[in-house]
Design a protein around this motif. Structure first.
Motif, mmCIF file in Angstrom:
data_model
loop_
_atom_site.group_PDB
_atom_site.id
_atom_site.type_symbol
_atom_site.label_atom_id
_atom_site.label_comp_id
_atom_site.label_asym_id
_atom_site.label_seq_id
_atom_site.Cartn_x
_atom_site.Cartn_y
_atom_site.Cartn_z
ATOM 1 N N HIS A 137 0.837 -1.206 0.000
ATOM 2 C CA HIS A 137 0.000 0.000 0.000
ATOM 3 C C HIS A 137 0.871 1.256 0.000
ATOM 4 O O HIS A 137 1.994 1.239 0.498
ATOM 5 C CB HIS A 137 -0.929 -0.013 1.213
ATOM 6 C CG HIS A 137 -1.850 -1.183 1.218
ATOM 7 N ND1 HIS A 137 -2.990 -1.250 0.453
ATOM 8 C CD2 HIS A 137 -1.776 -2.371 1.867
ATOM 9 C CE1 HIS A 137 -3.588 -2.408 0.642
ATOM 10 N NE2 HIS A 137 -2.864 -3.115 1.498
ATOM 11 N N PRO A 138 0.338 2.376 -0.541
ATOM 12 C CA PRO A 138 1.138 3.594 -0.686
ATOM 13 C C PRO A 138 1.221 4.409 0.616
ATOM 14 O O PRO A 138 0.234 4.586 1.326
ATOM 15 C CB PRO A 138 0.367 4.377 -1.746
ATOM 16 C CG PRO A 138 -1.067 3.976 -1.535
ATOM 17 C CD PRO A 138 -1.000 2.515 -1.135
ATOM 18 N N HIS A 149 -6.799 5.827 -0.005
ATOM 19 C CA HIS A 149 -8.059 6.502 0.328
ATOM 20 C C HIS A 149 -9.106 5.519 0.821
ATOM 21 O O HIS A 149 -10.295 5.709 0.570
ATOM 22 C CB HIS A 149 -8.572 7.270 -0.890
ATOM 23 C CG HIS A 149 -7.591 8.291 -1.386
ATOM 24 N ND1 HIS A 149 -7.344 9.466 -0.718
ATOM 25 C CD2 HIS A 149 -6.762 8.292 -2.454
ATOM 26 C CE1 HIS A 149 -6.433 10.156 -1.363
ATOM 27 N NE2 HIS A 149 -6.063 9.456 -2.431
ATOM 28 N N ASN A 150 -8.668 4.489 1.536
ATOM 29 C CA ASN A 150 -9.603 3.475 1.981
ATOM 30 C C ASN A 150 -9.430 3.240 3.478
ATOM 31 O O ASN A 150 -8.461 2.617 3.914
ATOM 32 C CB ASN A 150 -9.370 2.179 1.200
ATOM 33 C CG ASN A 150 -10.422 1.140 1.471
ATOM 34 O OD1 ASN A 150 -10.838 0.948 2.602
ATOM 35 N ND2 ASN A 150 -10.835 0.455 0.418
ATOM 36 N N ARG A 184 -3.993 -2.144 10.735
ATOM 37 C CA ARG A 184 -3.795 -1.769 12.148
ATOM 38 C C ARG A 184 -2.937 -0.519 12.294
ATOM 39 O O ARG A 184 -2.075 -0.422 13.158
ATOM 40 C CB ARG A 184 -3.211 -2.916 12.934
ATOM 41 C CG ARG A 184 -4.131 -4.094 12.956
ATOM 42 C CD ARG A 184 -3.656 -5.151 13.865
ATOM 43 N NE ARG A 184 -4.837 -5.972 14.195
ATOM 44 C CZ ARG A 184 -4.848 -6.860 15.130
ATOM 45 N NH1 ARG A 184 -3.792 -7.069 15.860
ATOM 46 N NH2 ARG A 184 -5.937 -7.551 15.354
ATOM 47 N N LEU A 185 -3.182 0.455 11.403
ATOM 48 C CA LEU A 185 -2.471 1.723 11.471
ATOM 49 C C LEU A 185 -3.008 2.555 12.624
ATOM 50 O O LEU A 185 -4.163 2.397 13.042
ATOM 51 C CB LEU A 185 -2.636 2.489 10.158
ATOM 52 C CG LEU A 185 -2.116 1.795 8.906
ATOM 53 C CD1 LEU A 185 -2.447 2.611 7.674
ATOM 54 C CD2 LEU A 185 -0.618 1.543 9.005
ATOM 55 N N ASN A 186 -2.170 3.450 13.128
ATOM 56 C CA ASN A 186 -2.603 4.397 14.147
ATOM 57 C C ASN A 186 -3.461 5.454 13.472
ATOM 58 O O ASN A 186 -3.135 5.903 12.370
ATOM 59 C CB ASN A 186 -1.390 5.068 14.798
ATOM 60 C CG ASN A 186 -0.497 4.065 15.474
ATOM 61 O OD1 ASN A 186 -0.886 3.439 16.446
ATOM 62 N ND2 ASN A 186 0.706 3.888 14.948
ATOM 63 N N LYS A 187 -4.532 5.864 14.123
ATOM 64 C CA LYS A 187 -5.413 6.873 13.549
ATOM 65 C C LYS A 187 -5.167 8.200 14.258
ATOM 66 O O LYS A 187 -5.392 8.328 15.457
ATOM 67 C CB LYS A 187 -6.874 6.452 13.708
ATOM 68 C CG LYS A 187 -7.850 7.374 13.003
ATOM 69 C CD LYS A 187 -9.256 6.816 13.072
ATOM 70 C CE LYS A 187 -10.220 7.685 12.295
ATOM 71 N NZ LYS A 187 -11.581 7.133 12.306
ATOM 72 N N TYR A 196 -3.917 8.218 8.818
ATOM 73 C CA TYR A 196 -3.397 6.992 9.428
ATOM 74 C C TYR A 196 -1.884 6.938 9.291
ATOM 75 O O TYR A 196 -1.345 7.316 8.246
ATOM 76 C CB TYR A 196 -4.004 5.766 8.748
ATOM 77 C CG TYR A 196 -5.491 5.664 8.923
ATOM 78 C CD1 TYR A 196 -6.026 4.982 10.012
ATOM 79 C CD2 TYR A 196 -6.367 6.233 8.009
ATOM 80 C CE1 TYR A 196 -7.399 4.874 10.176
ATOM 81 C CE2 TYR A 196 -7.745 6.119 8.167
ATOM 82 C CZ TYR A 196 -8.252 5.445 9.262
ATOM 83 O OH TYR A 196 -9.604 5.340 9.420
ATOM 84 N N TRP A 197 -1.208 6.421 10.319
ATOM 85 C CA TRP A 197 0.243 6.373 10.303
ATOM 86 C C TRP A 197 0.770 5.126 11.010
ATOM 87 O O TRP A 197 0.041 4.468 11.749
ATOM 88 C CB TRP A 197 0.839 7.620 10.938
ATOM 89 C CG TRP A 197 0.524 7.774 12.396
ATOM 90 C CD1 TRP A 197 -0.604 8.325 12.937
ATOM 91 C CD2 TRP A 197 1.310 7.333 13.498
ATOM 92 N NE1 TRP A 197 -0.558 8.257 14.308
ATOM 93 C CE2 TRP A 197 0.613 7.654 14.687
ATOM 94 C CE3 TRP A 197 2.541 6.706 13.606
ATOM 95 C CZ2 TRP A 197 1.116 7.369 15.943
ATOM 96 C CZ3 TRP A 197 3.032 6.418 14.867
ATOM 97 C CH2 TRP A 197 2.325 6.764 16.020
ATOM 98 N N ALA A 198 2.059 4.856 10.758
ATOM 99 C CA ALA A 198 2.743 3.733 11.403
ATOM 100 C C ALA A 198 4.238 4.029 11.412
ATOM 101 O O ALA A 198 4.727 4.849 10.635
ATOM 102 C CB ALA A 198 2.490 2.428 10.650
#
Length: 88
Positions: free
Chosen positions: A21-22, A44-45, A53-56, A62-64
């Motif tokens: 994923h980008p 965009h999803n 399970r990214l941090n929101k 969303y980030w990791a």
């Protein structure tokens, strides 16, 4: 520093893929000898982001933080302003 005093101004856009994923790379740090990338999801999803399970951070943001060894397709694009004169 005023823009008029700069010799060069540029933006470095760093992107990659993680789990296919980008993402945009926004920071680099180290955990011992392991280089870590802070990534922000540019897809965009929301369902995909949550399944990873990214941090929101906020709605749609969303980030990791992942080891460099887990990312692929790292691309660096430097955008440069050719003329720094304001209002010319």
């Amino acid at each position: 520093m005023p823009v008029a005093e700069l010799d060069e101004l540029f933006e470095l856009n760093s992107t990659c893929r993680w789990n296919g994923h980008p993402f945009r790379i926004t920071a680099v740090s180290y955990d011992g000898e392991t280089r870590l990338f802070r990534l922000f999801y540019t897809g965009h999803n929301a369902d995909t982001a949550e399944s990873l399970r990214l941090n929101k951070a906020d709605a749609g943001v969303y980030w990791a933080v992942v080891p460099e060894s887990e990312v692929t397709d790292v691309e660096l694009i430097q955008n440069t302003l050719k003329d720094l004169r304001i209002g010319s």
